[in-house]
Design an enzyme around this catalytic site. Structure first.
Site, PDB file in Angstrom:
ATOM      1  N   SER A 139       0.561  -1.572   0.200  1.00  0.00           N
ATOM      2  CA  SER A 139       0.420   0.074  -0.008  1.00  0.00           C
ATOM      3  C   SER A 139       0.055   1.462   0.119  1.00  0.00           C
ATOM      4  CB  SER A 139      -1.031   0.524   1.196  1.00  0.00           C
ATOM      5  OG  SER A 139      -1.713   1.328   1.648  1.00  0.00           O
ATOM      6  N   TYR A 152      -1.868  -0.136  10.497  1.00  0.00           N
ATOM      7  CA  TYR A 152      -1.666  -0.785   8.932  1.00  0.00           C
ATOM      8  C   TYR A 152      -0.648  -0.951   8.220  1.00  0.00           C
ATOM      9  CZ  TYR A 152      -3.948  -0.877   4.235  1.00  0.00           C
ATOM     10  OH  TYR A 152      -4.029  -0.897   2.828  1.00  0.00           O
TER      11      TYR A 152
END
Length: 252
Positions: A139, A152
């Site tokens: 990501s 995250y």
């Protein structure tokens, strides 16, 4: 015999789109995920095109991962491409307001789950040799911090560094490793992150043009089908309408 792709998290989003993209090109497909009803729907859709095998799997369970890999039917054992796609974000609130259990779930899925699957399939990937690909879905959060990313973003930074280090260890085997790092993409990602808040998901994508699952599936397929001597170490993909913002400054 068709090349085989092994996909985790194939029940929605990038994983489901990837299964369709690889099947359209004639690859045999192994799809895994936790929701059997969705896996069966995808099998029904793709089985008329290519060989498809599915397994209900929670990547956090190392023993279950090993059992699925060891139990692959003969026609699906020679995996040419591993798509480590299973992952999630939870609790987009400030770190001090997040439940510890949500942090653990992200670590167990995004880090331990990826490691479990990679370790189980490494002998197969090395046996496949030149042109085999491990594509880890990272990501932009693994590179660029933002409020509410906390664990995250940390897990996706692990994905990036693990991919780089794996490349070093696999030098000479012919196996390629790529960290594919998407920006904002309109999938079930935000629904999962907000535990079903459809309004929050709608607000995030309203008035802009995000990436689609198919956009990322196309990148996966491109990476997996490059000539054997080419390895893309990392791809960061953002929609044109997304960019960086100024540094935040706390003022009196």
């Amino acid at each position: 015999m068709a090349d085989i792709v092994f996909i985790t998290g194939a029940t929605s989003g990038f994983g489901r789109a990837a299964a369709r993209r690889f099947a359209a090109a004639g690859w045999g497909v192994v799809i895994t995920g936790r929701r059997e009803d969705r896996l069966k729907e995808l099998v029904d859709e793709l089985a008329c095109q290519v060989p498809v095998h599915y397994a209900v799997l929670d990547v956090r369970d190392a023993d279950a991962v090993k059992a699925v890999v060891d139990g692959l039917p003969e026609a699906f054992k020679s995996v040419k491409c591993l798509l480590n796609n299973a992952g999630l974000a939870l609790s987009p609130n400030p770190a001090q307001k997040v439940e510890l259990a949500d942090w653990h779930t992200m670590i167990d899925t995004n880090i331990k789950g990826l490691v479990n699957v990679t370790h189980a399939l490494l002998p197969t990937m090395i046996a496949s040799g030149a042109g085999a690909s491990i594509i880890n879905i990272g990501s932009i959060a693994g590179q660029w911090p933002y409020p509410g990313s906390h664990v995250y973003g940390g897990t996706k930074a692990f994905v990036k560094q693990f991919s780089y280090n794996l490349r070093c260890d696999l030098l000479g085997t012919g196996v390629r490793v790529t960290d594919l790092a998407p920006g904002i993409a309109e999938t079930e990602f935000t629904l999962v992150r907000t535990k079903g808040d459809q309004a929050a998901s709608d607000r995030l994508y309203q008035g802009t043009t995000a990436l689609s699952a198919e956009d990322i599936a196309e990148q996966m397929f491109y990476i997996a089908t490059l000539p054997d001597h080419i390895c893309i170490n990392r791809v960061e993909v953002m929609p044109t309408r997304q960019a960086w913002s100024a540094f935040a400054i706390d003022r009196d």
